[in-house]
Motif scaffolding. Structure first.
Motif, PDB file in Angstrom:
ATOM      1  N   GLY A  55      -4.848  -1.455  -2.538  1.00  0.00           N
ATOM      2  CA  GLY A  55      -4.356  -0.379  -3.396  1.00  0.00           C
ATOM      3  C   GLY A  55      -3.111  -0.798  -4.162  1.00  0.00           C
ATOM      4  O   GLY A  55      -2.948  -0.458  -5.340  1.00  0.00           O
ATOM      5  N   ASP A  89      -4.831  -0.796   2.289  1.00  0.00           N
ATOM      6  CA  ASP A  89      -3.603  -0.313   1.663  1.00  0.00           C
ATOM      7  C   ASP A  89      -3.038  -1.341   0.681  1.00  0.00           C
ATOM      8  O   ASP A  89      -2.603  -0.997  -0.421  1.00  0.00           O
ATOM      9  CB  ASP A  89      -2.566   0.012   2.738  1.00  0.00           C
ATOM     10  CG  ASP A  89      -1.281   0.569   2.159  1.00  0.00           C
ATOM     11  OD1 ASP A  89      -1.301   1.717   1.679  1.00  0.00           O
ATOM     12  OD2 ASP A  89      -0.268  -0.152   2.166  1.00  0.00           O
ATOM     13  N   HIS A 100      -8.692   2.927  -0.691  1.00  0.00           N
ATOM     14  CA  HIS A 100      -8.348   2.105  -1.855  1.00  0.00           C
ATOM     15  C   HIS A 100      -9.505   1.199  -2.269  1.00  0.00           C
ATOM     16  O   HIS A 100      -9.745   1.000  -3.473  1.00  0.00           O
ATOM     17  CB  HIS A 100      -7.091   1.289  -1.545  1.00  0.00           C
ATOM     18  CG  HIS A 100      -5.891   2.144  -1.265  1.00  0.00           C
ATOM     19  ND1 HIS A 100      -5.253   2.872  -2.235  1.00  0.00           N
ATOM     20  CD2 HIS A 100      -5.228   2.401  -0.102  1.00  0.00           C
ATOM     21  CE1 HIS A 100      -4.241   3.545  -1.699  1.00  0.00           C
ATOM     22  NE2 HIS A 100      -4.205   3.278  -0.404  1.00  0.00           N
ATOM     23  N   GLN A 149      -2.681  -1.074  -8.192  1.00  0.00           N
ATOM     24  CA  GLN A 149      -1.586  -0.374  -8.866  1.00  0.00           C
ATOM     25  C   GLN A 149      -0.741  -1.337  -9.682  1.00  0.00           C
ATOM     26  O   GLN A 149      -0.269  -1.005 -10.782  1.00  0.00           O
ATOM     27  CB  GLN A 149      -0.709   0.360  -7.843  1.00  0.00           C
ATOM     28  CG  GLN A 149       0.402   1.205  -8.467  1.00  0.00           C
ATOM     29  CD  GLN A 149      -0.122   2.251  -9.428  1.00  0.00           C
ATOM     30  OE1 GLN A 149      -1.046   3.002  -9.111  1.00  0.00           O
ATOM     31  NE2 GLN A 149       0.448   2.303 -10.629  1.00  0.00           N
ATOM     32  N   GLN A 163     -11.899   3.447  -3.893  1.00  0.00           N
ATOM     33  CA  GLN A 163     -11.445   3.746  -5.250  1.00  0.00           C
ATOM     34  C   GLN A 163     -11.774   2.597  -6.195  1.00  0.00           C
ATOM     35  O   GLN A 163     -12.180   2.816  -7.341  1.00  0.00           O
ATOM     36  CB  GLN A 163      -9.939   4.012  -5.248  1.00  0.00           C
ATOM     37  CG  GLN A 163      -9.345   4.365  -6.606  1.00  0.00           C
ATOM     38  CD  GLN A 163      -9.904   5.658  -7.184  1.00  0.00           C
ATOM     39  OE1 GLN A 163     -10.267   6.559  -6.427  1.00  0.00           O
ATOM     40  NE2 GLN A 163      -9.970   5.751  -8.496  1.00  0.00           N
TER      41      GLN A 163
END
Length: 522
Positions: A292, A289, A58, A296, A61
Motif C-alpha cells: 500500500g 501494508d 492493499h 501511494q 486494491q
C-alpha cells in the motif's frame, strides 16, 4: 503546375523553419516495477481466494486498480529457478541447474553474456535498479586462488571469502545500474547486504535462530544486518528509489525481490498476532501494508498513470510456514489447488499475478489465460521496442496484448512447462496437464521415493477445467493426450526453445539428466 509550385514552396518553408512542421509526439515509455514475493500462496490474497482468512486490503486494491491473471504460474516450484526464468525469459532447466536451488555461497548462475530484462531495458534508455533477494549466485572474491576449481552454481567456503573485495557477476553485471542485494534467502548465510558489488559492512559475528518459524541457518553476519529489519529496509529503499527516479526524465525499471513471507517469518511487533492465525499470516499482513505504501508513493510522485506495476510470487506457500496448521485453522494458502511449494502440483507453481498500468490497463479487469513469470522478458522487450534475437528469451511470450481486456487471446501460447524441486516436469496445454512423475516431485505426499509411489502410474494426466484439485488421474483413459503432451515437451527440450525461431542449445551439463527419462519412450 500550380500544385507543383505550391509543393516546392512548402518544402522550402520546411527547410527554413523545421519547427513549423509538427511531428507526432513520441509516447513516453512507462516506468516498470516488478514486485516478487517469496513463498506467498495463490490462496493468501482475498482477491484470488474469497475464502482467505488473511486480510489483504492493499493487494486487493491493487487488483481493483489493475488486472488479475487467475491462471499465472512460475516455471518452477522453488525460488532460484523461478527467478532465473523471470530475468532471462528462458526455462530454468535449460541452465546447468537441473533441480533444487542455490545457496548464499553459490557461484553465479547467469553468465554475463546472457540478455536479461534489466540489460535489454538499459540498452533502450531505462534506469535500472534491483533491491532485495538475489538468490542467483554471486562470484565472491577469495582469499586464495581457487576460483578456477569452482564451476557455475557451485559453492565456496566462507573461510575463503574476502568480504572486503568486490563481488562479480551479480546484478550489476546483468544490467542493473543500481543494486542492493541479499545474496540468497533470509535463512541462508552470509547475512550481508551487497550494494553495487560491495559488501556494505564485513561480517563481525555469527548468528543463528532455531525458532519454529523464525529460524535461520548459522552463518557470518554483518553489523548492519538485522534479520527482523530486512523486509522493511528493502521496502523503504524501494520507495526512496521511486521518489528519486520519478524526478528524472528517463523511465526506470525497479525489480523489488522480497525475502518474505519466506522463513524466517519475522513480522514487526505492530503486526504480531494481528491475523489471529500464525506468524506467517501476520507477515503477509505486514507485506500487504508495505505494498500500500509503494502504491501511494507512485500516486504522490505523480507517476502512477504511466507506471506498470506487477505483483506476483516466486512459488507457492511453504510447509515451513505452518501450511498444514493454517489449513486446520480454515485458511488454504493454495486455495482449491493441490500441493504447495516444491511440488509439481498446482499449489507449487500457480501464483497470484496482478498488473496495474492505469493508462493502458482497465481497472478491475480479469484474464484467464495460462501465463508464466517467464513472459515478463518479452513483455518488457515489446514495451521498450527491443527486438529479441533467437538466442534471447527463448521461452517468453509478451503479455502486452492481454493487457487490453477487450483483445481476444486467440492462441497466446501453445503450451507451458513447469518444474518441481527434484526436477520433475509437467506440461500444460489448454485444460490438460501432464505430470512426468508418479507423485508430487516435491514435499507433499506422495514424495519422491515414498513406498506409496511403487504401484502408481509413471505419469499423471489431469483436466484442470473439471478437476482443479488434480484428484483423478486420466492417463489410462487418454493415451493419445498423454502422447501429444509428451511429444510437445520433448520438442521443447530438444529445440532449446518453445517460441518460434532457430533452435538453440541448452547449457552444457555434466552427468546424467535423470529428469528426461521419458525422452527415450517416444
Amino acid at each position: 503546375m500550380k500544385n507543383l509550385y505550391l509543393l516546392i514552396f512548402l518544402f522550402g518553408i520546411g527547410l527554413l523553419f523545421p519547427s513549423c512542421i509538427s511531428k507526432p509526439k513520441e509516447e513516453k515509455k512507462p516506468n516498470i516495477i516488478f514486485i516478487l514475493a517469496d513463498d506467498m500462496g495463490y490462496g493468501d490474497l482475498k482477491a484470488f481466494n474469497h475464502k482467505s482468512k488473511i486480510r489483504t486490503p492493499h493487494l486487493d486494491q491493487l487488483a481493483k486498480e489493475g488486472m488479475m491473471f487467475t491462471d499465472a504460474h512460475t516455471t518452477s516450484a522453488v525460488c532460484t529457478p523461478s527467478r532465473y526464468a523471470l530475468l532471462t525469459g528462458r526455462y530454468n532447466w535449460r541452465s546447468s541447474l537441473k533441480k533444487g536451488v542455490l545457496t548464499g555461497e553459490s557461484m553465479a548462475l547467469i553468465p554475463k553474456e546472457r540478455t536479461t530484462v534489466a540489460s535489454l531495458l538499459k540498452s533502450k534508455g531505462y534506469q535500472t535498479g534491483f533491491i532485495g533477494k538475489w538468490h542467483l549466485g554471486l562470484d565472491w572474491a577469495l582469499k586464495v586462488d581457487s576460483i578456477n576449481q569452482i564451476g557455475s552454481g557451485e559453492s565456496v567456503n566462507y573461510d575463503l571469502v574476502d568480504f572486503s573485495k568486490p563481488v562479480k557477476n551479480g546484478p550489476n553485471a546483468l544490467g542493473f545500474e543500481y543494486s542492493y542485494a541479499l545474496p540468497a534467502s533470509l535463512d541462508m548465510a552470509p547475512y550481508v547486504y551487497v550494494e553495487n558489488e560491495k559488501v556494505t559492512q564485513e561480517p563481525d559475528r555469527v548468528t543463528i535462530d532455531e525458532g519454529e518459524y523464525s529460524w535461520w541457518r548459522k552463518g557470518p553476519t554483518s553489523p548492519d544486518f538485522i534479520h527482523q529489519e530486512v523486509t522493511p529496509n528493502f521496502f523503504s529503499r524501494a520507495i526512496e528509489y521511486i521518489e528519486n527516479k520519478s524526478k528524472e526524465d528517463k523511465p526506470f525499471f525497479l525489480y523489488l525481490a522480497l525475502p518474505s513471507p519466506h522463513t524466517p517469518i519475522l513480522p514487526n511487533e505492530a503486526w504480531q498476532g494481528k491475523s489471529g492465525l500464525l506468524p506467517y499470516a501476520d507477515f503477509v499482513l505486514m507485506i500487504d501494508d508495505y505494498i500500500g505504501r509503494v502504491n501511494q508513493a507512485l500516486k504522490t510522485a505523480g507517476i502512477e498513470e504511466n507506471t506498470l506495476v506487477i505483483f506476483s510470487s516466486d512459488n507457492g506457500c511453504a510447509p515451513a510456514a505452518g501450511f498444514n496448521k493454517l489449513v486446520e485453522m480454515g485458511h488454504y494458502p493454495s486455495a482449491q489447488f493441490r500441493g504447495h511449494k516444491a511440488d509439481i502440483y498446482e499449489g507449487g507453481h500457480r501464483v497470484p499475478f496482478i498488473a496495474k498500468w492505469p493508462s493502458k490497463i482497465k481497472a478491475g479487469s480479469l484474464r484467464n489465460e495460462t501465463i508464466s513469470l517467464i513472459d515478463f522478458f518479452a513483455t518488457a522487450a515489446e514495451i521498450a521496442d527491443y527486438s529479441i534475437s533467437d538466442h534471447e528469451g527463448e521461452d517468453s511470450y509478451s503479455l502486452l496484448s492481454l493487457f487490453n481486456s477487450e483483445n481476444p487471446s486467440n492462441d497466446f501460447r501453445e503450451a507451458t512447462v513447469f518444474h518441481s524441486v527434484d526436477g520433475s516436469f509437467a506440461i500444460r496445454k489448454g485444460d490438460w496437464k501432464l505430470i512426468l512423475a508418479k507423485g508430487s516431485g516435491g514435499w507433499s505426499f506422495p514424495r519422491p521415493g515414498d513406498p506409496a509411489e511403487a504401484d502408481l502410474p509413471e505419469v499423471q494426466l489431469y483436466n484442470l477445467a473439471t478437476d482443479p484439485g488434480e484428484s483423478k488421474n486420466l492417463e489410462a483413459e487418454e493415451k493419445e493426450k498423454v502422447l501429444d503432451l509428451k511429444q510437445t515437451l520433448i520438442r521443447y527440450i530438444k529445440e532449446g526453445r518453445s517460441t518460434p525461431g532457430i533452435p538453440q542449445p541448452n547449457d552444457p551439463f555434466e552427468g546424467e539428466w535423470k529428469q528426461v527419462w521419458f525422452m527415450n519412450e517416444e
